[in-house]
Design an enzyme around this catalytic site. Structure first.
Site, PDB file in Angstrom:
ATOM      1  N   SER A 256      40.372  33.884  41.900  1.00  0.00           N
ATOM      2  CA  SER A 256      40.023  34.669  40.695  1.00  0.00           C
ATOM      3  C   SER A 256      39.196  35.882  41.110  1.00  0.00           C
ATOM      4  CB  SER A 256      39.183  33.815  39.741  1.00  0.00           C
ATOM      5  OG  SER A 256      37.812  33.848  40.128  1.00  0.00           O
ATOM      6  N   ASP A 257      39.158  36.881  40.251  1.00  0.00           N
ATOM      7  CA  ASP A 257      38.242  37.977  40.507  1.00  0.00           C
ATOM      8  C   ASP A 257      36.829  37.509  40.135  1.00  0.00           C
ATOM      9  OD1 ASP A 257      38.779  41.570  40.178  1.00  0.00           O
ATOM     10  OD2 ASP A 257      37.162  40.437  41.100  1.00  0.00           O
ATOM     11  N   TYR A 258      35.875  38.341  40.435  1.00  0.00           N
ATOM     12  CA  TYR A 258      34.445  38.006  40.384  1.00  0.00           C
ATOM     13  C   TYR A 258      34.015  37.588  38.960  1.00  0.00           C
ATOM     14  CZ  TYR A 258      29.640  38.752  42.147  1.00  0.00           C
ATOM     15  OH  TYR A 258      28.347  38.603  42.581  1.00  0.00           O
TER      16      TYR A 258
END
Ligand code: GLC
Length: 727
Positions: A256-258
């Site tokens: 996932s992104d941040y």
């Protein structure tokens, strides 16, 4: 039983969720400041992945905690954003794209991987493959521009460069195709904003680069922060499980992104962290970066029967398999074991300098202002980006933060030893004044400008260094008015007016992470060189170009609009039923300016002139499964050797679906001596002439296809020939 299945059988739920979690360590070469309780979690085996750590000492320190102190000794996966170089920075991707050179893109990624592995890293969050058609978006800097064909080639080259022949090499980084997908189509050019694109745009523009990365064997992929039509990418089962894993067969790790899993709550599709964790896991997201949603939400979801242990095991299995492919189980300290010899670094800088010179784009060159005359004695070097070494890094500098970078003034000093250089900042990059000594701040804007203008009086030529700072593009750095920031246009007006009264020429060098809206400067400066951000060797590369040691050859990979009002603007437009016709009011046009951009895709000048003749394609009658070869004679009509990039566009004249007036399907670069003529060949597989039909499935339709060959996406500068697709 193999290692992974054995480990899965022994792991507790907490240890499994730890392998599905990635936490940031405070990024600093001087030492790891681990966010939260990570060292204890690593010892406890409940954290399996880190990001933003640099330095083999610190990496090995954390790795030892995991391998030698945790119950199962599973090694850590440690990643960093290595977007265009690690310690040695190359041009930003948007400038690399301008070189149209897959070998150079691959080499730059390989060099970055070598440096990153020497720092103990095993994963980069790159390449960024978001097609960008809106210069207001700061992340245009990180990708390959507006064209899916070009971005797909950059994708494959970067994956090859980062990952090499085998992931378990001590010089290999796992690459990460990001941000899946259509992130660049966000509303109003504003980062993270909602995305609404047609299924056709998905199929034709935004998915192809990711499919190319998957075909090239990319190890990981990152969904975008954004939604598509209300479905956040982090929870997009249709695209992640259906297209990515089902249709394309991707079985790598999705990271996932941040904090993106937790942000499903703000998107409004999850009530709490448990909901968010369930949505992401069901969509096939294997690692939760920074939201801690899996460790906090999945135990409850498991109890509630909303997820199964099998689904969790599937994610853990992929993560463990990636660590095994990287050789981390066999030798977790392999990366960074051998320091790099200094000779390697020198060669890397030589490549960085030559590549940077190839990426810069000459936008204007009136009356052959460039290259500078050899008998030059005094140069006025003006502007806030003339003596700004650190700005040359660009917006994602990673570990390059601490490496020295060569700015314009430094590059000119080193390469024009006999020329007197007189410098003043003029104005600051944005906002308030900066006198001759930027520290005093007492000069007002007019004072700084007056000083700059006066410098032109007894100079032989003027170099005007303008544009954005490195932090005005990149993530969360969008500009509603992407022109020259602050008072720079006033500075340019004063300097150009003064210089021209003395018959002096002005060369504007532009720094930016995006196309800039600069219609006035484009018309008034005698030459305009777009440097984007060229990295560590920027100043040396620019000096090579300014003195003519190298002829510019870069070609813009993203259209430069004349006005923000034209955005989104790109070359691959469809005709519509009433295409622009100034002679007919009721056609698609503005009252106050032409539709045409300031510079079209592919624009870029050199110190010579190339002419094209005799375009032809064989075979002329093409059956599905054939491959075509386009040929055209290219002649260097000028007095210096130079590189020319030839583009091949097609236009399917009549089809079941209206087709773009130009679609890029090939490009070839050639080096020609003065007076030399060469036949340039570009091969196109017939499959490339297919397009998604009305049902969005690849269709082959008999009929005429125009093939356009030439230097940029401007039909007036292209030569046309026509082929017939056979039923
Ligand atoms: C950022 C970016 C992504 C990057 C990640 C880790 O927010 O969106 O591109 O890889 O976080 O730094």
């Amino acid at each position: 039983m193999d290692r992974i299945e054995r480990l899965l059988g022994e792991m507790t739920l907490a240890e499994k969720l730890g392998q599905m979690t990635m936490v940031a360590s405070g990024y600093a070469v001087t030492g790891p400041v681990i966010v939260g309780d990570s060292t204890e979690s690593i010892r406890a085996g409940t954290l399996g992945n880190l990001l933003n750590m640099v330095g083999v000492g610190h990496v090995n320190e954390m790795q030892r905690l995991a391998v030698e102190e945790s119950r199962l000794g599973i090694p850590l996966l440690i990643g960093l954003d290595i977007i265009h170089g690690h310690r040695t920075l190359f041009p930003i991707p948007l400038m690399q794209a301008a070189a149209f050179d897959a070998a150079a893109w691959e080499r730059a990624a390989h060099e970055a991987a070598t440096e990153a592995c020497a720092d103990g890293l095993a994963l980069t969050f790159a390449p960024m493959l978001d097609v960008a058609r809106d210069p207001r978006w700061g992340r245009s800097a990180e990708g390959a521009g507006e064209d899916p064909w070009l971005t797909a080639r950059m994708a494959a080259a970067k994956v090859r460069g980062f990952q090499g022949a085998s992931l378990d090499s001590a010089h290999a980084l796992a690459a990460c195709a990001k941000h899946f997908c259509a992130y660049g189509a966000m509303t109003a050019g504003r980062d993270y904003a909602a995305v609404d694109v047609s299924d056709r745009a998905l199929r034709e523009v935004y998915l192809p680069p990711f499919e190319a990365a998957v075909k090239a064997g990319v190890a990981t992929l990152m969904p975008a922060f954004t939604d598509i039509a209300g479905v956040p990418m982090t929870a997009h089962r249709a695209l992640l499980q259906g297209t990515l894993r089902g249709e394309w067969g991707f079985d790598g790790v999705v990271i996932s992104d941040y904090n993106a899993i937790a942000e499903l709550i703000r998107h409004g599709v999850a009530a709490d962290l448990t909901d968010a964790a369930v949505l992401a896991l069901k969509a096939g997201v294997d690692i939760d970066m920074m939201a801690d949603a899996y460790r906090k939400g999945l135990p409850k979801a498991l109890e509630q029967g909303r997820v199964t242990m099998a689904e969790i095991d599937t994610a853990v299995r992929r993560v463990l398999r990636l660590k095994q492919q990287l050789g981390l189980f066999d030798d977790p300290y392999r990366r960074g074991a051998q320091p790099e010899p200094t000779a390697v670094l020198a060669e890397r800088h030589r490549f960085a300098r030559a590549f940077a010179a190839r990426c810069a784009v000459l936008l204007e060159n009136r009356a052959k202002t460039l290259p500078l005359p050899a008998n030059l004695q005094r140069l006025a070097v003006i502007g806030p980006l003339a003596d700004a070494d650190a700005e040359m890094r660009g917006p994602w500098w990673g570990a390059g933060e601490f490496a020295p970078h060569v700015g314009v003034l430094q590059g000119l000093r080193a390469n024009l030893p006999g020329v007197e250089l007189r410098h003043t900042v003029g104005v600051a990059v944005t906002g308030s004044e900066a006198g001759d000594d930027a520290d005093d701040g007492k000069e007002d804007v007019q004072g700084g400008i007056a000083l700059a203008a006066a410098l032109c009086d007894d100079a032989d030529a003027v170099i005007l260094c303008l544009g954005e700072s490195s932090t005005m593009s990149g993530e969360a750095r969008c500009r509603a008015e992407p022109g020259l920031p602050g008072h720079q246009l006033e500075l340019a007006r004063a300097v150009i007016a003064r210089a021209h009264t003395h018959g002096k020429r002005v060369v504007a060098i532009l720094f930016s992470g995006r196309p800039l809206v600069i219609p006035w400067l484009a018309e008034q400066a005698d030459a305009v060189l777009w440097a984007g951000f060229l990295g560590t060797e920027a100043g040396n590369a620019l000096a090579d170009l300014l003195v003519g040691r190298v002829s510019p050859s870069g070609r813009i990979a993203m259209t430069w609009p004349r006005s923000v009002g034209q955005i989104p603007l790109h070359y691959a437009q469809r005709s519509g039923g009433r295409p622009e016709n100034p002679a007919d009011h009721y056609t698609s046009q503005y009252l106050d300016m032409p539709n045409a951009p300031l510079y079209p895709f592919g624009h870029g000048l050199s110190y010579t002139h190339f002419s094209y003749a005799n375009p032809r394609v064989t075979p002329q009658h093409v059956r599905r499964g054939d491959s075509c070869t386009a040929r055209v004679e290219v002649t260097n009509d000028g007095a210096c050797a130079a590189r020319e990039t030839v583009f091949l566009f097609i236009h399917d004249v009549v089809a079941s679906v209206a087709r773009p007036l130009l679609e890029l399907k090939g490009a070839a670069t050639v080096e020609l001596e003065p007076g030399e003529t060469r036949t340039v060949e570009i091969r196109v597989d017939a499959e490339a002439l297919c397009f998604p039909g009305l049902d969005l499935r690849p269709t082959w339709e008999a009929g005429d296809v125009d093939v356009w060959l030439g230097p940029c996406a401007d039909r007036m500068k292209l030569l046309k020939t026509t082929i017939q697709l056979q039923a």
